[in-house]
Design a protein around this motif. Sequence first.
Motif, PDB file in Angstrom:
ATOM      1  N   LEU A 229     -14.642  23.512  23.506  1.00  0.00           N
ATOM      2  CA  LEU A 229     -16.035  23.946  23.379  1.00  0.00           C
ATOM      3  C   LEU A 229     -16.128  25.470  23.324  1.00  0.00           C
ATOM      4  O   LEU A 229     -16.872  26.022  22.512  1.00  0.00           O
ATOM      5  N   GLU A 230     -15.360  26.141  24.173  1.00  0.00           N
ATOM      6  CA  GLU A 230     -15.393  27.610  24.205  1.00  0.00           C
ATOM      7  C   GLU A 230     -14.938  28.198  22.879  1.00  0.00           C
ATOM      8  O   GLU A 230     -15.522  29.180  22.392  1.00  0.00           O
ATOM      9  N   ARG A 231     -13.900  27.614  22.285  1.00  0.00           N
ATOM     10  CA  ARG A 231     -13.425  28.140  21.001  1.00  0.00           C
ATOM     11  C   ARG A 231     -14.481  27.942  19.911  1.00  0.00           C
ATOM     12  O   ARG A 231     -14.658  28.799  19.045  1.00  0.00           O
ATOM     13  N   LEU A 232     -15.189  26.803  19.967  1.00  0.00           N
ATOM     14  CA  LEU A 232     -16.256  26.557  19.003  1.00  0.00           C
ATOM     15  C   LEU A 232     -17.391  27.567  19.203  1.00  0.00           C
ATOM     16  O   LEU A 232     -17.870  28.173  18.233  1.00  0.00           O
ATOM     17  N   LEU A 233     -17.817  27.758  20.446  1.00  0.00           N
ATOM     18  CA  LEU A 233     -18.913  28.686  20.733  1.00  0.00           C
ATOM     19  C   LEU A 233     -18.539  30.121  20.381  1.00  0.00           C
ATOM     20  O   LEU A 233     -19.374  30.888  19.892  1.00  0.00           O
ATOM     21  N   THR A 234     -17.291  30.469  20.616  1.00  0.00           N
ATOM     22  CA  THR A 234     -16.823  31.829  20.309  1.00  0.00           C
ATOM     23  C   THR A 234     -16.906  32.114  18.815  1.00  0.00           C
ATOM     24  O   THR A 234     -17.186  33.242  18.394  1.00  0.00           O
ATOM     25  N   ARG A 235     -16.687  31.066  18.005  1.00  0.00           N
ATOM     26  CA  ARG A 235     -16.746  31.261  16.547  1.00  0.00           C
ATOM     27  C   ARG A 235     -18.174  31.390  16.036  1.00  0.00           C
ATOM     28  O   ARG A 235     -18.420  32.133  15.081  1.00  0.00           O
ATOM     29  N   ILE A 236     -19.126  30.680  16.645  1.00  0.00           N
ATOM     30  CA  ILE A 236     -20.466  30.612  16.055  1.00  0.00           C
ATOM     31  C   ILE A 236     -21.496  31.530  16.718  1.00  0.00           C
ATOM     32  O   ILE A 236     -22.552  31.799  16.134  1.00  0.00           O
ATOM     33  N   ILE A 237     -21.188  32.028  17.924  1.00  0.00           N
ATOM     34  CA  ILE A 237     -22.145  32.906  18.615  1.00  0.00           C
ATOM     35  C   ILE A 237     -21.841  34.368  18.290  1.00  0.00           C
ATOM     36  O   ILE A 237     -20.676  34.780  18.332  1.00  0.00           O
ATOM     37  N   PRO A 238     -22.848  35.157  17.961  1.00  0.00           N
ATOM     38  CA  PRO A 238     -22.635  36.588  17.666  1.00  0.00           C
ATOM     39  C   PRO A 238     -21.973  37.304  18.845  1.00  0.00           C
ATOM     40  O   PRO A 238     -22.229  36.977  20.009  1.00  0.00           O
ATOM     41  N   ASP A 239     -21.140  38.298  18.540  1.00  0.00           N
ATOM     42  CA  ASP A 239     -20.386  39.010  19.570  1.00  0.00           C
ATOM     43  C   ASP A 239     -21.277  39.572  20.664  1.00  0.00           C
ATOM     44  O   ASP A 239     -20.927  39.545  21.844  1.00  0.00           O
ATOM     45  N   VAL A 240     -22.446  40.081  20.294  1.00  0.00           N
ATOM     46  CA  VAL A 240     -23.320  40.735  21.261  1.00  0.00           C
ATOM     47  C   VAL A 240     -23.852  39.755  22.313  1.00  0.00           C
ATOM     48  O   VAL A 240     -24.256  40.156  23.409  1.00  0.00           O
ATOM     49  N   LEU A 241     -23.825  38.441  22.010  1.00  0.00           N
ATOM     50  CA  LEU A 241     -24.369  37.440  22.926  1.00  0.00           C
ATOM     51  C   LEU A 241     -23.293  36.572  23.606  1.00  0.00           C
ATOM     52  O   LEU A 241     -23.612  35.751  24.471  1.00  0.00           O
ATOM     53  N   LYS A 242     -22.031  36.762  23.209  1.00  0.00           N
ATOM     54  CA  LYS A 242     -20.961  35.890  23.715  1.00  0.00           C
ATOM     55  C   LYS A 242     -20.813  35.957  25.226  1.00  0.00           C
ATOM     56  O   LYS A 242     -20.620  34.930  25.886  1.00  0.00           O
ATOM     57  N   LEU A 243     -20.880  37.144  25.795  1.00  0.00           N
ATOM     58  CA  LEU A 243     -20.657  37.322  27.224  1.00  0.00           C
ATOM     59  C   LEU A 243     -21.602  36.458  28.061  1.00  0.00           C
ATOM     60  O   LEU A 243     -21.221  35.906  29.083  1.00  0.00           O
ATOM     61  N   LEU A 244     -22.832  36.313  27.613  1.00  0.00           N
ATOM     62  CA  LEU A 244     -23.832  35.556  28.362  1.00  0.00           C
ATOM     63  C   LEU A 244     -23.904  34.088  27.937  1.00  0.00           C
ATOM     64  O   LEU A 244     -23.948  33.185  28.773  1.00  0.00           O
ATOM     65  N   LEU A 245     -23.928  33.865  26.615  1.00  0.00           N
ATOM     66  CA  LEU A 245     -24.201  32.518  26.124  1.00  0.00           C
ATOM     67  C   LEU A 245     -23.016  31.554  26.223  1.00  0.00           C
ATOM     68  O   LEU A 245     -23.214  30.365  26.471  1.00  0.00           O
ATOM     69  N   VAL A 246     -21.793  32.048  26.011  1.00  0.00           N
ATOM     70  CA  VAL A 246     -20.638  31.144  26.065  1.00  0.00           C
ATOM     71  C   VAL A 246     -20.497  30.507  27.451  1.00  0.00           C
ATOM     72  O   VAL A 246     -20.406  29.273  27.571  1.00  0.00           O
ATOM     73  N   PRO A 247     -20.510  31.300  28.556  1.00  0.00           N
ATOM     74  CA  PRO A 247     -20.436  30.653  29.878  1.00  0.00           C
ATOM     75  C   PRO A 247     -21.655  29.782  30.184  1.00  0.00           C
ATOM     76  O   PRO A 247     -21.517  28.695  30.759  1.00  0.00           O
ATOM     77  N   ALA A 248     -22.848  30.260  29.800  1.00  0.00           N
ATOM     78  CA  ALA A 248     -24.073  29.511  30.112  1.00  0.00           C
ATOM     79  C   ALA A 248     -24.085  28.149  29.426  1.00  0.00           C
ATOM     80  O   ALA A 248     -24.358  27.112  30.057  1.00  0.00           O
ATOM     81  N   ILE A 249     -23.783  28.135  28.133  1.00  0.00           N
ATOM     82  CA  ILE A 249     -23.776  26.874  27.387  1.00  0.00           C
ATOM     83  C   ILE A 249     -22.636  25.973  27.866  1.00  0.00           C
ATOM     84  O   ILE A 249     -22.794  24.753  28.013  1.00  0.00           O
ATOM     85  N   SER A 250     -21.469  26.599  28.124  1.00  0.00           N
ATOM     86  CA  SER A 250     -20.308  25.822  28.573  1.00  0.00           C
ATOM     87  C   SER A 250     -20.608  25.073  29.864  1.00  0.00           C
ATOM     88  O   SER A 250     -20.337  23.878  29.986  1.00  0.00           O
TER      89      SER A 250
END
Length: 389
Positions: A229-250
Amino acid sequence: MKNKKEMAKEIIALVGGESNIDSLIHCATRLRFTLKDQSVAQKSELGKLPGVLTVVETAGQFQVVVGNTVGEIYKEIMEQTSLGEGESSDKGSRRSKGSFLEKAIDVVSSIFSPIIGVLAGAGIIKGILLILTQLELLQKTTGTYQILNAASDSVFYFLPVVLAITAAKKFGANQMVSVIVGLSLLYPGLVTFMASGEPITFLSIPVLSGTYASTVIPSILAVWVLSHLERLLTRIIPDVLKLLLVPAISLSVIVPLTLLIFGPFGIYVGNGVSSLYNSMYELSPLIAGLFVGGGWTILVMFGLHKVLVPIGLNDIATLGSTTIFAFAAPANLAQSGAALAVAVKLKNKEMKSVATTASLAASLGITEPAIYGFNLKYKLPMIVAVISA
């Protein structure tokens, strides 16, 4: 014997250099390499290296058995290479080579090897406490007992968290997010809610109540899915939002999935495997003893014994005890006794001392020095040890 720094340098060179090393972990006595090309490694030369007991190729791993100094040599190798840098960033993209069985054994070994020492140490403390309380030399109501019991029991109770850490390293998931996933299974409010007997739902979907303390499978499954899931989110979420959104969604996805699917599935699978083994035991303890006791050393020689560890831990979690480790113990003690017999027979004082040390280590559960250093070398001690076990 060479000093640890020189030995580490030679091992790196003989496995094909740092560029040929995909990953490295260690257990109680072995450096477990995953190599990009095993044919490049100079197995025979490694086996001749002073301090190396033997070299084993199994389960997709290139295992260098060095005995009780493994921790120091591992540290030297990590300091002399960049293997420890950015572990969680790219390991998840690596794939174990070999058959499905080899891949499965590699996963189990990689996840459980780092914690075998602490599990054994905690088990020794629990055993001593049991003896002291049975002999009425220590009361369970005393602070001494409660503190030592916490020291020994914590690793078993919080096993989902501990395994989340090692699984995150193996699968390439974010370790902190993985830890939170493991902790969520043990969150006091949720544990109390599940124990109350009240129906629990998530978005109107029923949640099966369960106890996840000491469980093995749920957190490993959760972290494996989390890594994808993290690898998928890392590919589709913009860099500026990854720090917050990847852990939150995960966390928002994996924690509910764990409680809805992975947790119950893990419990059913664990109970199923445990029931299969226990059925064999109930059919005939003799057969179970022959299989585990007699075969344990053979599994150790190929680094495959850790396949049985999760079954034993699951038994402890669900039943409070296990016969697997009880059957495995005689195998260790038999190797210890055989190595001690070799020590008595040897004339060389230095080798006699080494064999005695190997015997002591085997009596505490570290059998490789006895197996590879003496019993296998002289054949008859190994045969006697296996039959005795």
